[in-house]
Write an enzyme that holds these catalytic residues in place. Structure first.
Site, mmCIF file in Angstrom:
data_model
loop_
_atom_site.group_PDB
_atom_site.id
_atom_site.type_symbol
_atom_site.label_atom_id
_atom_site.label_comp_id
_atom_site.label_asym_id
_atom_site.label_seq_id
_atom_site.Cartn_x
_atom_site.Cartn_y
_atom_site.Cartn_z
ATOM 1 N N LYS A 1 0.827 -1.210 0.000
ATOM 2 C CA LYS A 1 0.000 0.000 0.000
ATOM 3 C C LYS A 1 0.857 1.254 0.000
ATOM 4 O O LYS A 1 0.445 2.269 -0.546
ATOM 5 C CB LYS A 1 -0.972 -0.004 1.188
ATOM 6 C CG LYS A 1 -2.049 -1.062 1.023
ATOM 7 C CD LYS A 1 -3.377 -0.720 1.660
ATOM 8 C CE LYS A 1 -4.400 -1.778 1.215
ATOM 9 N NZ LYS A 1 -5.641 -1.763 1.936
ATOM 10 N N LYS B 1 -3.772 -10.854 -6.229
ATOM 11 C CA LYS B 1 -5.085 -11.135 -5.651
ATOM 12 C C LYS B 1 -6.137 -10.173 -6.196
ATOM 13 O O LYS B 1 -5.834 -9.041 -6.559
ATOM 14 C CB LYS B 1 -5.035 -11.084 -4.119
ATOM 15 C CG LYS B 1 -5.016 -9.713 -3.506
ATOM 16 C CD LYS B 1 -5.473 -9.767 -2.034
ATOM 17 C CE LYS B 1 -5.654 -8.344 -1.519
ATOM 18 N NZ LYS B 1 -6.433 -8.231 -0.319
ATOM 19 N N LYS C 1 -10.498 -4.978 -4.153
ATOM 20 C CA LYS C 1 -11.532 -3.988 -4.437
ATOM 21 C C LYS C 1 -10.951 -2.607 -4.720
ATOM 22 O O LYS C 1 -11.632 -1.751 -5.247
ATOM 23 C CB LYS C 1 -12.575 -3.938 -3.323
ATOM 24 C CG LYS C 1 -12.071 -3.550 -1.940
ATOM 25 C CD LYS C 1 -13.259 -3.399 -0.988
ATOM 26 C CE LYS C 1 -13.162 -4.278 0.243
ATOM 27 N NZ LYS C 1 -12.093 -3.877 1.172
#
Ligand code: ATP
Ligand code: LTN
Length: 334
Positions: free
Chosen positions: A114, A196, A199
């Site tokens: 992130k 992966k 969202k």
């Protein structure tokens, strides 16, 4: 009577829930409700580690809750609440911050991931995200935490911090364990099948949102990246087969089968035929959830009643642990 073991889990209302979240997490919670005392939260505090639009976040938090219920979480059996409604989470997180090492947090894959994606906002909250998560879990003396594979590293750090604390002060926390699903613990992106499904993927073709139009869902599956071999076989350790493995896993979960059995059923057929079958299974599986969701999201008073009651019972349990912790570290509590 023997007390039921406790389960805690949650999802961040950081975007519309994907098929990955559903298969890897929420779907499995449903079956656990009968055998365990379950607490499921909407993790809004974690969400602000990445910049959010306030009105959107509020809306998504309620939507997430409606989706939990639509997927089969029964508010009469399980406790549902909004993380920020229970201040014990932030309070315990502060204490545990002082028992967690920088080096431990620096190793976290999600942090590295992130911070590279949000290089302009590598904030301290993003760094200590796992400490807040550990607090979520430890406050409830949780035994099992059902999550997707990507969260196992966070469960490990939670256990380490809890053990460290217990070694200093005695048995304060129950040491929790992660609980992975048998298949589907890591649903991959439809566009980059070695990653992966997420969202927050900037490319919406990579994920199926539970809120997508049914035609869009089908289209996304039909344009999923596969390989040029043209053979339907389940080879979970072969990266070149990542796209097909992923579709086999999705199909298996949606039809209550196994990837191996689905591969046998479709062996010798073309990718086009197979993808159409997967698309149909996904749409048929999600349709009833969506109908329930539409009904529930319209009833704000019902949702409010549940999250208010949920917050009260969550606080009752959490405050017992928090008080113990405060005492142990030397705060005056009475
Ligand atoms: P974000 O992209 O914002 O990081 P996310 O899609 O990874 O979000 P989370 O809210 O972090 O979703 O995760 C909610 C739950 O869903 C967790 O238990 C997580 O392990 C699980 N999960 C997330 N993505 C997948 C996936 N692709 N396959 C299986 N489980 C998943
Ligand atoms: N980090 C989790 C969401 C989460 C969570 C938790 C899951 C926050 N706190 C406690 C289980 C238990 C994620 O799925 N990204």
């Amino acid at each position: 009577m023997e007390e039921k073991k406790r389960i805690f889990s949650g999802v961040q209302p950081s975007g519309t829930i994907t098929l990955g979240n559903y298969i890897g997490a929420i779907k499995n919670w449903v079956d656990l409700q009968n055998d365990y005392e379950c607490i499921f939260a909407m993790m809004d505090m974690h969400t602000i580690t990445v910049r959010q639009t306030p009105a959107e976040l509020r809306k998504r938090t309620l939507e997430l809750m409606a989706l939990y219920i639509a997927c089969g979480i029964d508010p009469e059996k399980s406790t549902l609440f909004i993380q920020s409604h229970n201040s014990a989470h932030a309070e315990l997180a502060w204490v545990l911050n002082c028992y967690t090492y920088m080096g431990e947090l620096q190793r976290m894959t999600q942090f590295k991931d992130k911070s590279s994606r949000h290089a302009d906002n590598i904030n301290a909250g993003l760094f200590t995200y796992p400490v807040l998560m550990a607090s979520d879990i430890l406050l409830y003396q949780t035994e099992l935490v059902p999550v997707g594979k990507d969260q196992m590293q966070h469960i490990e750090i939670c256990r380490d911090v809890a053990q460290r604390f217990n070694a200093l002060y005695g048995d304060v926390f129950k040491i929790p364990e992660g609980l992975l699903v048998k298949s589907g613990a890591k649903i991959a992106s439809l566009q980059e099948p070695t990653k992966k499904m997420s969202k927050s993927d900037p490319n919406p073709k990579g994920y199926i949102s539970m809120m997508d139009d049914f035609n869009v869902m089908a289209k996304k599956i039909k344009s999923a990246v596969t390989d040029s071999e043209g053979v339907i076989e389940y080879r979970p350790d072969d990266e070149a087969k990542a796209g097909i493995n992923n579709l086999l896993s999705i199909m298996a979960v949606m039809t209550d089968s196994t990837p191996e059995a689905v591969a046998r059923e479709f062996s010798g057929q073309g990718y086009g035929t197979f993808k159409s079958a997967v698309a149909e299974a996904v749409v048929e599986g999600i349709k009833p959830i969506r109908a329930e969701y539409d009904r529930i999201i319209a009833d704000k008073a019902y949702l409010q009643d549940i999250y208010k009651r949920g917050a009260e019972s969550a606080a009752r349990i959490a405050n017992r642990t928090l008080k113990k912790v405060y005492k142990k570290v030397g705060f005056i509590v009475d």
